[in-house]
Structure formats: C-alpha cells, structure tokens
Design a protein around this motif. Structure first.
Motif, PDB file in Angstrom:
ATOM      1  N   GLN A  87      40.962  50.318  44.661  1.00 15.85           N
ATOM      2  CA  GLN A  87      41.863  50.503  43.529  1.00 15.85           C
ATOM      3  C   GLN A  87      41.267  51.500  42.553  1.00 15.85           C
ATOM      4  N   TYR A  88      42.154  52.256  41.922  1.00 17.14           N
ATOM      5  CA  TYR A  88      41.774  53.258  40.927  1.00 17.14           C
ATOM      6  C   TYR A  88      42.663  53.087  39.705  1.00 17.14           C
ATOM      7  N   GLY A  89      42.068  53.070  38.526  1.00 15.06           N
ATOM      8  CA  GLY A  89      42.829  53.048  37.284  1.00 15.06           C
ATOM      9  C   GLY A  89      43.346  51.671  36.915  1.00 15.06           C
ATOM     10  N   LYS A 122      48.369  57.740  37.877  1.00 13.58           N
ATOM     11  CA  LYS A 122      47.956  56.845  36.802  1.00 13.58           C
ATOM     12  C   LYS A 122      47.221  55.641  37.382  1.00 13.58           C
ATOM     13  N   TRP A 123      47.627  55.207  38.550  1.00 10.77           N
ATOM     14  CA  TRP A 123      47.021  54.042  39.202  1.00 10.77           C
ATOM     15  C   TRP A 123      47.283  54.161  40.696  1.00 10.77           C
ATOM     16  N   LEU A 124      46.337  53.657  41.487  1.00 15.96           N
ATOM     17  CA  LEU A 124      46.496  53.670  42.942  1.00 15.96           C
ATOM     18  C   LEU A 124      45.728  52.494  43.524  1.00 15.96           C
ATOM     19  N   ARG A 125      46.289  51.894  44.557  1.00 17.14           N
ATOM     20  CA  ARG A 125      45.548  50.919  45.359  1.00 17.14           C
ATOM     21  C   ARG A 125      45.945  51.120  46.805  1.00 17.14           C
ATOM     22  N   ILE A 126      45.001  50.838  47.676  1.00 16.51           N
ATOM     23  CA  ILE A 126      45.270  50.882  49.105  1.00 16.51           C
ATOM     24  C   ILE A 126      44.669  49.629  49.717  1.00 16.51           C
ATOM     25  N   GLY A 127      45.457  48.976  50.537  1.00 10.35           N
ATOM     26  CA  GLY A 127      44.983  47.841  51.323  1.00 10.35           C
ATOM     27  C   GLY A 127      44.946  48.259  52.779  1.00 10.35           C
ATOM     28  N   ILE A 152      51.141  54.635  41.096  1.00 14.72           N
ATOM     29  CA  ILE A 152      52.007  54.930  39.958  1.00 14.72           C
ATOM     30  C   ILE A 152      51.767  56.396  39.630  1.00 14.72           C
ATOM     31  N   PRO A 153      52.765  57.248  39.886  1.00 11.30           N
ATOM     32  CA  PRO A 153      52.553  58.685  39.715  1.00 11.30           C
ATOM     33  C   PRO A 153      52.430  59.089  38.254  1.00 11.30           C
ATOM     34  N   ASP A 154      51.746  60.213  38.079  1.00 14.26           N
ATOM     35  CA  ASP A 154      51.722  60.885  36.783  1.00 14.26           C
ATOM     36  C   ASP A 154      52.575  62.145  36.943  1.00 14.26           C
TER      37      ASP A 154
END
Length: 155
Positions: free
Chosen positions: A133-135, A112-117, A69-71
């Motif tokens: 995951q971040y945020g 704002k948020w990031l995840r990688i699988g 989710i970009p900022d």
C-alpha cells in the motif's frame, strides 16, 4: 466518432500490440483524469496473472487486485494488461512481482493512494499472499474489501 485529444498520444490502444518481452520493456500509458474534482477508486483485477520462479523457471500463478485513487493521471487499461502479461517470461519471487507492480504504477501515475493484493497459488504446498500500500485514503472515498478467498485447495 472522433477521438478525444486526450487519447492522441496512446500508442497501443486500437492496434495489434505484441506482448512485451519483459516488464522493463513494457510501456505503461496514461491519460489525464477527467474527474479531477472528485476522489474515486479504480480497481483492476487480474485473476490469471503468471510469472516464473526465478530459480526453477516453473510458472507461478496469482490473482492480483489493484486499487488506486487517481490524482492527475489514469492508467490506460490495455497497456496495463500488456504490462502484466509481460511477467509471463519474467523470473521473480512473489514479493518482488507484487511490490514491483505497485511501485511501477506509483512511478507512472503518482496516485493519491494505491494498494495491490497478490493472492498467489501454492508453491511447495503453501500459498503466499503479498500486500502493498502507498499513501493514505482521502476522506470520504469508499474502499471496498478485496474479498479474494485464501487458497483452500479442492472444494
């Protein structure tokens, strides 16, 4: 067609760009987020990601799904493709690749948020899936499941 000024600083888009020798040498470019007033999710899927085993030098393969989710900034997709491609000659364990990609995107974009699988194909007969995951997801943002099936072998 005129090029909008937000793209003027991009060095890779629209030109023949060689694959970087390593992830450290890869340039991740970004542009301003044109939709600052709304929270939304961006997904990149790399079903043919390749890196090398750091011990044997044999290739490892993964299906990566990157959601963020970009900022203020968006990653430019060609630079992301070149960055991911630079892992072809990079020796690292699955965990280091997956988490390292997530950390690099966080450092470059401050999302704002990031995840990688990272859905890794078997090495030694056992697949390894790595998730980072971040945020926190902002309220009201639809985050679809990644829906990558676990490795089942043939059929």
């Amino acid at each position: 067609m005129t090029t909008p000024s937000i793209y003027n600083n991009l060095t890779q888009l629209g030109s023949n760009t060689a694959l970087p020798e390593s992830p450290e040498q890869a340039v991740l470019e970004s542009v301003p987020n044109p939709e600052l007033e709304v929270d939304y999710l961006v997904r990149f899927t790399a079903p043919e990601f390749t890196s090398l085993c750091p011990l044997t030098g044999q290739p490892d393969f993964a299906h990566l799904v990157i959601d963020y989710i970009p900022d203020q900034r968006l990653v430019e997709s060609k630079s992301l493709k070149l960055y991911l491609g630079s892992f072809r000659n990079h020796g690292a364990f699955h965990e280091a690749c997956t988490v390292g990609i997530g950390r690099r995107l966080i450092a470059e974009l401050a999302p704002k948020w990031l995840r990688i699988g990272g859905y890794w194909y078997p090495r030694g007969g056992m697949p390894i899936d790595v998730f980072f995951q971040y945020g926190e997801v902002p309220k009201g943002v639809w985050v679809p499941e990644q829906k990558v099936d676990g490795y089942r072998g043939r059929g």
